[in-house]
Design a protein around this motif. Sequence first.
Motif, PDB file in Angstrom:
ATOM      1  N   UNK A 148       0.851  -1.180  -0.086  1.00  0.00           N
ATOM      2  CA  UNK A 148       0.046   0.041  -0.090  1.00  0.00           C
ATOM      3  C   UNK A 148       0.998   1.236   0.060  1.00  0.00           C
ATOM      4  N   UNK A 149       1.815   1.252   1.011  1.00  0.00           N
ATOM      5  CA  UNK A 149       3.036   2.367   0.568  1.00  0.00           C
ATOM      6  C   UNK A 149       3.501   2.592  -0.541  1.00  0.00           C
ATOM      7  N   UNK A 205      -2.588  -1.686 -10.481  1.00  0.00           N
ATOM      8  CA  UNK A 205      -1.562  -1.910  -9.278  1.00  0.00           C
ATOM      9  C   UNK A 205      -2.422  -2.175  -8.130  1.00  0.00           C
ATOM     10  N   UNK A 206      -3.766  -1.651  -8.168  1.00  0.00           N
ATOM     11  CA  UNK A 206      -4.832  -1.982  -7.088  1.00  0.00           C
ATOM     12  C   UNK A 206      -6.202  -2.187  -7.734  1.00  0.00           C
ATOM     13  N   UNK A 218      -7.603   0.973   2.077  1.00  0.00           N
ATOM     14  CA  UNK A 218      -6.185   2.038   1.701  1.00  0.00           C
ATOM     15  C   UNK A 218      -6.864   3.484   1.248  1.00  0.00           C
ATOM     16  N   UNK A 219      -5.843   4.251   1.370  1.00  0.00           N
ATOM     17  CA  UNK A 219      -6.283   5.860   1.350  1.00  0.00           C
ATOM     18  C   UNK A 219      -6.824   5.792  -0.340  1.00  0.00           C
ATOM     19  N   UNK A 231       5.409  -8.152  -6.620  1.00  0.00           N
ATOM     20  CA  UNK A 231       6.755  -8.426  -6.671  1.00  0.00           C
ATOM     21  C   UNK A 231       7.573  -7.277  -6.567  1.00  0.00           C
ATOM     22  N   UNK A 232       6.970  -6.219  -7.226  1.00  0.00           N
ATOM     23  CA  UNK A 232       7.744  -4.907  -7.246  1.00  0.00           C
ATOM     24  C   UNK A 232       7.932  -4.397  -5.691  1.00  0.00           C
ATOM     25  N   UNK A 233       6.953  -4.288  -5.070  1.00  0.00           N
ATOM     26  CA  UNK A 233       6.704  -3.714  -3.537  1.00  0.00           C
ATOM     27  C   UNK A 233       7.510  -4.598  -2.728  1.00  0.00           C
TER      28      UNK A 233
END
Length: 509
Positions: A148-149, A205-206, A218-219, A231-233
């Motif tokens: 999420x960040x 991405x979400x 999430x915001x 994977x990226x995160x």
Amino acid sequence: MVLRNVILNNVRRKHTWIKPEGYDTGISVYNCIVKEKVPLIVKNKEFTSWYTCGPTVYDSAHIGHASCYVKLDIIQRILRNHFKINLITVMNITDVDDKIIKKSLQSEKTPTEIVQHYEKEFWDDMECLNVVKPNLILRVTENMHIIKDFIKRLVHSKHAYKDEGGSVVFNVKTVNDYGKLQNIVQRDSSNLEENLQTPNTDFAVWKAVKENEPYWDAVFGAGRPGWHTECSALASAVYGDNIDIHAGGIDLRFPHHENEEAQCCAYFSKSQWVNYWLHTGHLMQNSIKMSKSLNNTLTIQNMLKICDAETFRMMCLMSHYRHNMEFSEEYVKTAQTLLKSYKNFVVDCKAFISGKLHSAINREILNSNLTENINKLHMALNNDFDTAACIKIINSVVASTNKMLHTPVESANNNLTDVASVISILNFVVNTFQLFGMDLNKTVAVNQIESSDLTELLEILNKFRQNVRILGLANKDKSLLQLCDGVRDDLKKCGIIIKDHGKLSSWSK
């Protein structure tokens, strides 16, 4: 049309790869961006970062997965044990995904039950295949705060936007050199005919929350992460803005790896996130790729009923990791025969070393062969981990040594200098396969022998005993007959019953 063709011809961009600075390992690896082999240079001599895309745990792993993970395991062993590189390995587990949700609805089991079952099965399969576990395993659902960040920063930097359905989508036009892994033609958005009907490559991405699906708040809205972003995160959370090696099957190169690279280049404002991408070739059957979508897969456990794990690893060694590998009855038999020949070679070497076998050994040739082939093996491993070339080198060593071992001489004792030379050859062969994750010293337990092989073995033993017994009866040789009786009694203790019918003998279990 002429204008369109002129624009198309003028907007192709040459994709670039940035040669990293650091410690040159002396290894050359294939680079899919420049389409040639390049020096493998790692950031730190003290440790090397490696990330592997893990499974989506919604079903049993198949032999396509097995070939990928076994080949990558072999490369990791080579880096660690031959080149003495301190390799730090990370793998993700995708435990929330469309396929998991679909499986949950079909089976009337919770997503948690689905992923726990298939993740355990996956690691059991990897253990059966002798694949070393990663140093760090990251499950998506246990690290949602990191994801999420990561997405929050992409949105803030205008690399991602919210679509009409409420999902957050990555805008690939905001990054330079998109498509470099697959060498996709890029088009300059400043041209008169913007995009020129290029298919939309933006990706989620979400994913916005849907009814009866797991979600996280999430915001930027309730939902769950997209596969590429997971994977990226997670990889960047461990390794930061640069990774030495990122690995997976060739089918992941686009769009998965391409999108991972794009997101992290955007996230860190860099032109290159991963320095080296390693992709294993497809596993084929009848020249057709094995995949669940084609319904032509074989689970790992079912595969192990056809050939054991060592035979499968031998098949992987015989094929270069980047090349497609054909899974066929013929290829399995070839690997089995080759593996059996190596184990027989070990037995023959040990027989010579212990003095049970007397052979015409030319130690000068053996020593020369050893020096030459140690260098050849090192060069093959340096050359993009060419295990197929290594197998040819080992075959040459075994063939030349076998020729000497199978040339008998009448001698009470073997020359100790010859013994030392044979030991050095034996160590070279055994240690090379140990490097690849195989133990040629390991013998097969009787309960692991195929039923057909055991039957054939007992037929040979019974026939031999029968012929010895006939000879004993003909010559009235009591010592031979006593030996036959001893074999019969010993086999009875093992549950094998031998019965003599005149000059004929039979056996039963």
